[in-house]
Design a protein around this motif. Structure first.
Motif, mmCIF file in Angstrom:
data_model
loop_
_atom_site.group_PDB
_atom_site.id
_atom_site.type_symbol
_atom_site.label_atom_id
_atom_site.label_comp_id
_atom_site.label_asym_id
_atom_site.label_seq_id
_atom_site.Cartn_x
_atom_site.Cartn_y
_atom_site.Cartn_z
ATOM 1 N N VAL A 68 0.827 -1.210 0.000
ATOM 2 C CA VAL A 68 0.000 0.000 0.000
ATOM 3 C C VAL A 68 0.866 1.266 0.000
ATOM 4 N N PRO A 69 1.951 1.340 0.811
ATOM 5 C CA PRO A 69 2.816 2.530 0.738
ATOM 6 C C PRO A 69 3.387 2.755 -0.658
ATOM 7 N N GLN A 70 3.729 1.652 -1.355
ATOM 8 C CA GLN A 70 4.244 1.781 -2.725
ATOM 9 C C GLN A 70 3.174 2.351 -3.655
ATOM 10 N N ILE A 71 1.949 1.874 -3.497
ATOM 11 C CA ILE A 71 0.837 2.377 -4.317
ATOM 12 C C ILE A 71 0.606 3.859 -4.040
ATOM 13 N N LEU A 72 0.645 4.246 -2.764
ATOM 14 C CA LEU A 72 0.434 5.651 -2.395
ATOM 15 C C LEU A 72 1.542 6.543 -2.944
ATOM 16 N N LYS A 73 2.789 6.056 -2.921
ATOM 17 C CA LYS A 73 3.898 6.849 -3.460
ATOM 18 C C LYS A 73 3.719 7.102 -4.950
ATOM 19 N N LEU A 74 3.266 6.081 -5.661
ATOM 20 C CA LEU A 74 3.030 6.241 -7.102
ATOM 21 C C LEU A 74 1.896 7.222 -7.370
ATOM 22 N N LEU A 75 0.822 7.118 -6.603
ATOM 23 C CA LEU A 75 -0.325 8.008 -6.793
ATOM 24 C C LEU A 75 0.034 9.453 -6.476
ATOM 25 N N GLY A 82 12.085 4.639 -10.882
ATOM 26 C CA GLY A 82 12.733 3.761 -9.921
ATOM 27 C C GLY A 82 12.021 2.435 -9.723
ATOM 28 N N VAL A 83 10.837 2.270 -10.325
ATOM 29 C CA VAL A 83 10.065 1.029 -10.167
ATOM 30 C C VAL A 83 10.080 0.278 -11.495
ATOM 31 N N SER A 84 10.556 -0.942 -11.479
ATOM 32 C CA SER A 84 10.686 -1.730 -12.706
ATOM 33 C C SER A 84 9.401 -2.498 -13.001
ATOM 34 N N PHE A 85 8.780 -2.181 -14.144
ATOM 35 C CA PHE A 85 7.576 -2.916 -14.541
ATOM 36 C C PHE A 85 7.898 -4.384 -14.825
ATOM 37 N N LEU A 86 9.037 -4.630 -15.463
ATOM 38 C CA LEU A 86 9.419 -6.005 -15.775
ATOM 39 C C LEU A 86 9.541 -6.835 -14.498
ATOM 40 N N SER A 87 10.082 -6.230 -13.450
ATOM 41 C CA SER A 87 10.210 -6.917 -12.168
ATOM 42 C C SER A 87 8.845 -7.317 -11.630
ATOM 43 N N TYR A 88 7.884 -6.401 -11.684
ATOM 44 C CA TYR A 88 6.536 -6.698 -11.188
ATOM 45 C C TYR A 88 5.807 -7.686 -12.077
ATOM 46 N N LEU A 89 6.056 -7.627 -13.368
ATOM 47 C CA LEU A 89 5.442 -8.586 -14.297
ATOM 48 C C LEU A 89 5.888 -10.009 -13.978
ATOM 49 N N LEU A 90 7.194 -10.193 -13.825
ATOM 50 C CA LEU A 90 7.730 -11.523 -13.533
ATOM 51 C C LEU A 90 7.268 -12.016 -12.164
ATOM 52 N N GLY A 190 21.044 5.036 -9.905
ATOM 53 C CA GLY A 190 21.802 5.565 -8.777
ATOM 54 C C GLY A 190 20.924 5.982 -7.615
ATOM 55 N N GLY A 191 19.769 5.369 -7.485
ATOM 56 C CA GLY A 191 18.842 5.693 -6.403
ATOM 57 C C GLY A 191 17.622 4.792 -6.474
ATOM 58 N N THR A 192 16.807 4.843 -5.439
ATOM 59 C CA THR A 192 15.636 3.965 -5.371
ATOM 60 C C THR A 192 14.362 4.630 -5.870
ATOM 61 N N GLY A 193 14.421 5.933 -6.203
ATOM 62 C CA GLY A 193 13.257 6.604 -6.775
ATOM 63 C C GLY A 193 12.014 6.481 -5.916
ATOM 64 N N GLN A 194 10.931 5.984 -6.515
ATOM 65 C CA GLN A 194 9.651 5.851 -5.813
ATOM 66 C C GLN A 194 9.475 4.482 -5.153
ATOM 67 N N LEU A 195 10.566 3.711 -5.042
ATOM 68 C CA LEU A 195 10.487 2.405 -4.397
ATOM 69 C C LEU A 195 10.245 2.583 -2.898
ATOM 70 N N SER A 196 9.304 1.807 -2.359
ATOM 71 C CA SER A 196 8.917 1.937 -0.951
ATOM 72 C C SER A 196 9.808 1.110 -0.036
ATOM 73 N N ALA A 197 10.431 1.769 0.948
ATOM 74 C CA ALA A 197 11.280 1.073 1.925
ATOM 75 C C ALA A 197 10.450 0.102 2.758
ATOM 76 N N PHE A 198 9.217 0.487 3.078
ATOM 77 C CA PHE A 198 8.335 -0.382 3.869
ATOM 78 C C PHE A 198 8.124 -1.707 3.158
ATOM 79 N N ALA A 199 7.861 -1.646 1.857
ATOM 80 C CA ALA A 199 7.634 -2.870 1.090
ATOM 81 C C ALA A 199 8.907 -3.709 1.011
ATOM 82 N N VAL A 200 10.042 -3.056 0.792
ATOM 83 C CA VAL A 200 11.305 -3.776 0.637
ATOM 84 C C VAL A 200 11.667 -4.551 1.897
ATOM 85 N N PHE A 201 11.626 -3.892 3.050
ATOM 86 C CA PHE A 201 12.053 -4.551 4.289
ATOM 87 C C PHE A 201 11.022 -5.570 4.788
#
Length: 284
Positions: A68-75, A82-90, A190-201
């Protein structure tokens, strides 16, 4: 211990039927009698099972909001930087296959339930990334393709169990491969862009917990090896998140450099084109 047991047993023997039935459905009659009715904490097997079930329920609960934090960051940013569509597709494809495989094998829902919840959130994130990237038609095609694949995977008349086993083996590779584009994207930008730290950890903690629950409840090496590989690559992304915590992405750096150059040009032009004020002195 006997004093504690004698204090707790009147409570454990009078639990409401819904609570009792739920506990029995999780840990079984034998371990319910051992841990709850007899308050015997010396049974290592039952304690491991109870911990595994607790972790499984916890993972499912957290997974309902993990992205949800990732979705909110995108919205909020209106950007998929910073978010890879190919990564989410796979990853979504791997989750869909694993969900169908576990369901058709009849494994306990507590060992795989989060895949359904995370897959739904992945679909939302993927659609947003495509939408903000100007690929609305691609988003519609993506959703339609997933719906068709889901129908086939859950239908024994279309995909039999033998083929399903091969697909599950492939899903393990897809799950691992899904992390690589995200790792590469972070490295390139060279950065995480809109990637959510909450989701990653949370992903990192969840994949580690899943190794334990799989060892305890699921005798399937395909699933176990997939979780081990996933944990390893999730750890890499978590380390990248820490390393690039406050670092701007390559696009942001380039934007700042352009702004600075533009300011410099503007400043130089304004000082070099000063006009002399007209003089009122008469020429003799």
């Amino acid at each position: 211990m006997d004093a504690v047991r004698s204090t707790l047993q009147p409570l454990t023997h009078s639990l409401p039927p819904p609570v009792r039935d739920f506990a029995i459905s999780l840990i079984g009659d034998k371990c319910y009698k051992t841990l709850v009715l007899d308050v015997n904490l010396e049974s290592v097997e039952c304690i491991k099972l109870a911990i595994s079930k607790g972790l499984g329920i916890g993972i499912i609960g957290v997974s309902s909001i993990v992205k949800v934090p990732q979705i909110l960051k995108l919205l909020q940013s209106k950007s998929g930087e910073g978010v890879s569509f190919l990564s989410y597709l796979l990853e979504t494809a791997a989750y869909l296959i694993s969900l169908a495989y576990n369901f058709r094998q009849g494994f306990p829902f507590s060992t795989y339930g989060e895949t359904a919840l995370i897959a739904v959130q992945n679909v939302i994130i993927s659609v947003l990334v495509l939408q903000y990237g100007g690929k609305a038609a691609g988003a519609a095609t993506f959703v339609a393709g997933l719906a068709a694949a889901g129908y086939a995977l859950f239908n024994p008349g279309v995909v039999d169990m033998n083929l399903m086993s091969y697909l599950q083996a492939g899903a393990g590779f897809l799950g691992v491969a899904s992390k690589l584009p995200q790792i590469l994207t972070i490295f390139q930008e060279g950065g995480t862009g809109q990637l959510s730290a909450f989701a990653v950890f949370n992903y990192l903690a969840g994949s580690l917990s899943r190794i334990f629950t799989t060892l305890q409840e699921v005798d399937d090496k395909l699933i176990l090896y997939g979780f081990i590989a996933g944990f390893t690559l999730n750890a890499v992304i978590a380390l990248q998140m820490i390393y690039y915590w406050n670092a701007p992405t390559a696009k942001l750096k380039a934007s700042k450099q352009i702004d600075e150059i533009a300011k410099g040009v503007s400043s130089g032009t304004s000082t070099g084109t000063k006009k002399k004020s007209p003089t009122t002195r008469r020429r003799g």
